[in-house]
Scaffold this active site. Structure first.
Site, short mmCIF file in Angstrom:
data_model
loop_
_atom_site.label_atom_id
_atom_site.label_comp_id
_atom_site.label_asym_id
_atom_site.label_seq_id
_atom_site.Cartn_x
_atom_site.Cartn_y
_atom_site.Cartn_z
N SER A 12 115.42 93.73 54.36
CA SER A 12 115.08 93.19 55.67
C SER A 12 116.35 92.80 56.45
O SER A 12 116.30 92.67 57.66
CB SER A 12 114.18 91.96 55.50
OG SER A 12 114.82 91.00 54.67
N GLU A 150 122.16 81.91 54.64
CA GLU A 150 122.69 82.65 55.80
C GLU A 150 123.64 81.80 56.62
O GLU A 150 124.55 82.31 57.28
CB GLU A 150 121.54 83.20 56.66
CG GLU A 150 120.74 84.20 55.87
CD GLU A 150 120.02 85.25 56.68
OE1 GLU A 150 119.97 85.13 57.91
OE2 GLU A 150 119.51 86.20 56.05
N1 DGL Z 1 115.08 90.00 51.66
C1 DGL Z 1 114.05 88.99 51.52
C2 DGL Z 1 113.60 88.89 50.07
O1 DGL Z 1 114.31 89.28 49.16
C3 DGL Z 1 114.54 87.63 52.02
C4 DGL Z 1 114.80 87.56 53.51
C5 DGL Z 1 113.55 87.74 54.34
O2 DGL Z 1 112.61 86.94 54.24
O3 DGL Z 1 113.51 88.73 55.08
O4 DGL Z 1 112.51 88.45 49.82
#
Ligand code: DGL
Length: 272
Positions: A12, A150
């Site tokens: 994401s 972040e």
């Molecule tokens: N990449 C997401 C996860 O590993 C975390 C960041 C998001 O919520 O987009 O669940």
């Protein structure tokens, strides 16, 4: 020179760079990384939305020449792995099964706890996968940890306080048959909190990280004989795509990857 495989890595946003970092260490390949930064976070969204975004992103990486896909995002892996698999022709690996399998190797008590985003936890994908490998599990959503990481607050008193509250809630109350010995990090951002979490956790709890476990699983698939990537090999070709500003991706991304990142292209893809 033998041609290396091209592995597509999808997340994401920048968090999945923790998975890429491990992949680069263990698997000799060229990489195309796609971060859907314009639409993150996925962790608070519904199955339908995450699946729609994830499918379009996976198809984009396939069009960019990826010969296999690693879904680094725990939320997308938990909610949309089947949808992704049926939308592309190449092999797809998520982070849930490798994380669960690693936890099963580590655990003696056959009990684990999992932390992740709201969506990952509500899907119970980790619980199901852990049950399949013989482990009983409890899950806990820790939504505040992603923005704190972040912000760069990976070793900050506020993050420590927040993590302490989540862990206290997770381990609150006595239960006779509770004897967990593994904490599974079920989110791309949590490997950066590993030192902080280690300080807060009882020593009896081992930490299993889905990023590392996934890279190990992909390494095993790519060289079944178990040859580790040679330290003298050519550096991998890395290409990054982000749906929000490339500059921001570069800035945040270097922190997750551990080195300066180049070759970031801003893309606008149609998510249907
Ligand atoms: N990449 C997401 C996860 O590993 C975390 C960041 C998001 O919520 O987009 O669940």
């Amino acid at each position: 020179l033998t041609r290396r495989p091209i592995i597509g890595v999808f997340d994401s946003g920048v968090g999945g760079l923790t998975v890429l970092r491990e992949l680069v260490r263990l698997v000799d390949a060229d990489y195309r990384y796609f971060g859907d930064t314009a639409r993150l976070p996925y962790g608070s969204k519904s199955v339908e939305t995450v699946a729609r975004y994830a499918v379009a992103s996976a198809q984009f990486l396939e069009r960019m020449g990826a010969e296999m896909l690693v879904i680094a995002c725990n939320t997308a892996s938990a909610l949309a792995l089947d949808a992704i698999r049926s939308s592309v022709k190449i092999a797809v690996t998520g982070v849930i099964a490798p994380g669960a399998e690693r936890a099963a190797q580590v655990s003696r008590t056959r009990q684990a706890v999992v932390i992740g985003t709201e969506a990952t936890v509500s899907s119970h994908a980790y619980c199901r996968e852990l049950a399949r490998v013989g482990l009983k599990a409890r899950e806990k959503a820790c939504p505040l940890l992603v923005p704190l990481v972040e912000e760069g607050w990976t070793d900050h008193p506020v993050t420590e306080q927040v993590a302490r509250i989540y862990l206290d809630e997770l381990f609150a109350g006595e239960s006779q048959d509770r004897d967990e010995d593994v904490l599974l990090l079920g989110c791309t951002h949590y490997p950066l909190l590993r030192p902080l979490l280690r300080r807060l956790l009882p020593l009896a709890l081992s930490i299993v990280d889905s990023a590392e476990s996934t890279a190990q699983a992909v390494a095993a698939m790519n060289s079944p004989g178990g040859h580790p990537a040679s330290p003298t090999r050519r550096p991998p070709g890395l290409q990054f795509f982000a749906t929000d500003s490339g500059e921001k991706f570069r800035r945040l991304g270097s922190r997750f990857l551990g080195w300066e990142l180049e070759n970031v292209t801003h893309v606008d893809i149609d998510h249907g």
